[in-house]
Scaffold this motif. Structure first.
Motif, PDB file in Angstrom:
ATOM      1  N   PHE A  19      55.408  89.413  23.916  1.00 27.92           N
ATOM      2  CA  PHE A  19      56.941  88.556  23.285  1.00 27.92           C
ATOM      3  C   PHE A  19      57.659  87.268  23.297  1.00 27.92           C
ATOM      4  CE2 PHE A  19      56.014  86.231  27.596  1.00 27.92           C
ATOM      5  CZ  PHE A  19      57.204  86.192  27.614  1.00 27.92           C
ATOM      6  N   LYS A  27      66.829  92.550  25.747  1.00 31.78           N
ATOM      7  CA  LYS A  27      66.428  94.392  26.731  1.00 31.78           C
ATOM      8  C   LYS A  27      65.180  94.638  27.034  1.00 31.78           C
ATOM      9  CE  LYS A  27      68.298  94.997  21.953  1.00 31.78           C
ATOM     10  NZ  LYS A  27      68.476  95.491  20.242  1.00 31.78           N
ATOM     11  N   LYS A  28      64.516  93.874  26.895  1.00 29.69           N
ATOM     12  CA  LYS A  28      62.704  93.790  27.725  1.00 29.69           C
ATOM     13  C   LYS A  28      63.370  93.672  29.323  1.00 29.69           C
ATOM     14  CE  LYS A  28      59.226  93.500  25.361  1.00 29.69           C
ATOM     15  NZ  LYS A  28      58.058  93.390  25.178  1.00 29.69           N
ATOM     16  N   THR A  43      57.313  92.363  31.046  1.00 23.49           N
ATOM     17  CA  THR A  43      56.663  91.606  29.834  1.00 23.49           C
ATOM     18  C   THR A  43      55.187  92.526  30.017  1.00 23.49           C
ATOM     19  OG1 THR A  43      54.569  90.305  31.154  1.00 23.49           O
ATOM     20  CG2 THR A  43      56.926  89.576  30.263  1.00 23.49           C
TER      21      THR A  43
END
Length: 132
Positions: free
Chosen positions: A60, A93-94, A97
């Protein structure tokens, strides 16, 4: 883990040795506080050389990194998330991880071998430019 603040790599320390630490990054929730920085902050390790081995997942904080790759951040060089990763962190948005990576920070300066130089991705440095 912290839902409000992105914790420094030392929070992921799994082993401590004489002059080095090993940190292990595994899947975890991403900070959920709306004001929290969701990717690593820009920093430099004044006293440590840092090597990261990317084992699996979607890393990420990096762009142009795939499983099996390594990065090397010598002591004193500022580093942090790639521009695309920083933007994605702001968009939030995430929520989790999906990465497995191992980092070694060492107080002794590291040298790269001829074999490492032979497989270096010489274009990687350009992935830090905004817009790439």
């Amino acid at each position: 883990m912290s839902h409000r603040y992105h914790l420094p790599p030392s929070a992921h320390t799994t082993f401590v040795g004489n002059g080095f630490v090993v940190c292990t990054f595994v899947p975890r929730p991403i900070e959920s506080d709306p004001g929290a920085l969701k990717v690593p902050f820009y920093h430099n390790n004044d006293d440590y050389d840092e090597v990261l081995f990317y084992h699996a997942g979607d890393f990420f904080s990096r762009d142009n990194i795939e499983a099996g790759m390594m990065t090397f951040h010598p002591a004193g060089f500022t580093h942090g998330p790639h521009p695309k990763a920083f933007k994605a962190g702001l968009e939030a948005k995430k929520t989790f991880t999906d990465e497995v990576a191992v980092m070694i920070d060492t107080r002794n300066a590291l040298e790269h071998s001829v074999e490492a130089e032979a497989v270096e991705n010489r274009e990687y440095v350009y992935s830090w430019k905004a817009g790439n």
